[in-house]
Scaffold this motif. Structure first.
Motif, mmCIF file in Angstrom:
data_model
loop_
_atom_site.group_PDB
_atom_site.id
_atom_site.type_symbol
_atom_site.label_atom_id
_atom_site.label_comp_id
_atom_site.label_asym_id
_atom_site.label_seq_id
_atom_site.Cartn_x
_atom_site.Cartn_y
_atom_site.Cartn_z
ATOM 1 N N LEU A 1 -10.822 2.831 5.282
ATOM 2 C CA LEU A 1 -9.840 2.392 3.988
ATOM 3 C C LEU A 1 -8.987 1.233 4.314
ATOM 4 C CD1 LEU A 1 -9.585 5.685 2.188
ATOM 5 C CD2 LEU A 1 -11.087 3.774 1.481
ATOM 6 N N PRO A 2 -8.335 0.616 3.521
ATOM 7 C CA PRO A 2 -7.449 -0.342 3.857
ATOM 8 C C PRO A 2 -5.999 0.479 4.058
ATOM 9 C CG PRO A 2 -8.106 -0.582 1.542
ATOM 10 C CD PRO A 2 -8.931 0.208 2.075
ATOM 11 N N LEU A 3 -5.187 -0.362 4.302
ATOM 12 C CA LEU A 3 -3.697 0.375 4.456
ATOM 13 C C LEU A 3 -3.484 0.982 3.063
ATOM 14 C CD1 LEU A 3 -2.379 -1.926 7.198
ATOM 15 C CD2 LEU A 3 -2.816 0.278 7.322
ATOM 16 N N PRO A 4 -2.756 1.965 2.914
ATOM 17 C CA PRO A 4 -2.308 2.330 1.717
ATOM 18 C C PRO A 4 -1.015 1.750 1.405
ATOM 19 C CG PRO A 4 -1.800 4.201 3.138
ATOM 20 C CD PRO A 4 -2.545 2.974 4.075
ATOM 21 N N SER A 5 -0.533 1.944 0.018
ATOM 22 C CA SER A 5 0.626 1.150 -0.250
ATOM 23 C C SER A 5 1.947 1.857 0.415
ATOM 24 C CB SER A 5 0.815 1.312 -2.236
ATOM 25 O OG SER A 5 0.562 2.553 -2.417
ATOM 26 N N ALA A 6 1.853 3.011 0.398
ATOM 27 C CA ALA A 6 2.874 3.907 1.099
ATOM 28 C C ALA A 6 3.105 3.176 2.636
ATOM 29 C CB ALA A 6 2.353 5.147 1.469
ATOM 30 N N TYR A 7 2.239 2.747 3.336
ATOM 31 C CA TYR A 7 2.143 2.104 4.526
ATOM 32 C C TYR A 7 2.977 0.646 4.398
ATOM 33 C CZ TYR A 7 1.414 -1.029 8.707
ATOM 34 O OH TYR A 7 1.585 -1.794 9.567
#
Length: 158
Positions: free
Chosen positions: A118-124
């Motif tokens: 998956l792509p990097l999450p918004s938390a990252y």
């Protein structure tokens, strides 16, 4: 002889702190710019190890060598330039400690994203912005400490 050793140890420690910090920042930014979760996870993992081995060790030894050096030379810790250096050192630590936790979280988030494809999450991305912003006051505080140590200006604080 002791003074020369302490001076060398203090300068090497400052070099390790500054160099490791600058290197960590550079490699984290460059990895982040790729957007490659696997690369980011790897670099962040290396950064966490480097911070643990080099930065944390130097951060503990710096005040010890600084104190012993000041005692050896006969400088009071209440001299303005020393007191201001210590305040800037504390300020650096205030920004560095959250960065350590953030780097661990960034590593874990990138590892999870990479493993799941998956792509990097918004938390990252939120944490990365905080990590990035914390670097500036820490960097300039260390530069200020270097300036104070090299110039030893007469500053009346007490």
């Amino acid at each position: 002889m002791l003074e020369e050793f302490l001076r060398l140890a203090h300068v090497v420690g400052a070099t390790v702190l500054f160099g490791t910090g600058a290197g960590i920042a550079f490699f984290m930014v460059m990895a982040h710019r790729t957007g490659d979760t696997k690369l980011i996870a790897h670099v962040a993992g290396t950064v966490v190890i480097a911070d643990t081995i080099f930065t944390a060790t130097a951060a503990v030894l710096q005040p010890v060598t600084g104190y012993l050096l000041a005692q050896s030379i006969g400088w009071s810790l209440q001299e303005g330039w020393i007191a201001l250096s210590l305040l800037l050192y504390v300020l650096t630590g205030i920004f560095w400690l959250p960065v350590v936790w953030i780097q661990i979280r960034l590593r874990n988030l990138a590892r999870s994203a990479s493993a799941a494809g998956l792509p990097l999450p918004s938390a990252y991305h939120r944490l990365y912005r905080v990590w990035f912003a914390c670097g500036f006051p820490a960097f300039f505080s260390v530069v200020g400490i270097f300036w104070l140590m090299l110039n030893k200006p007469s500053i009346a604080l007490f």
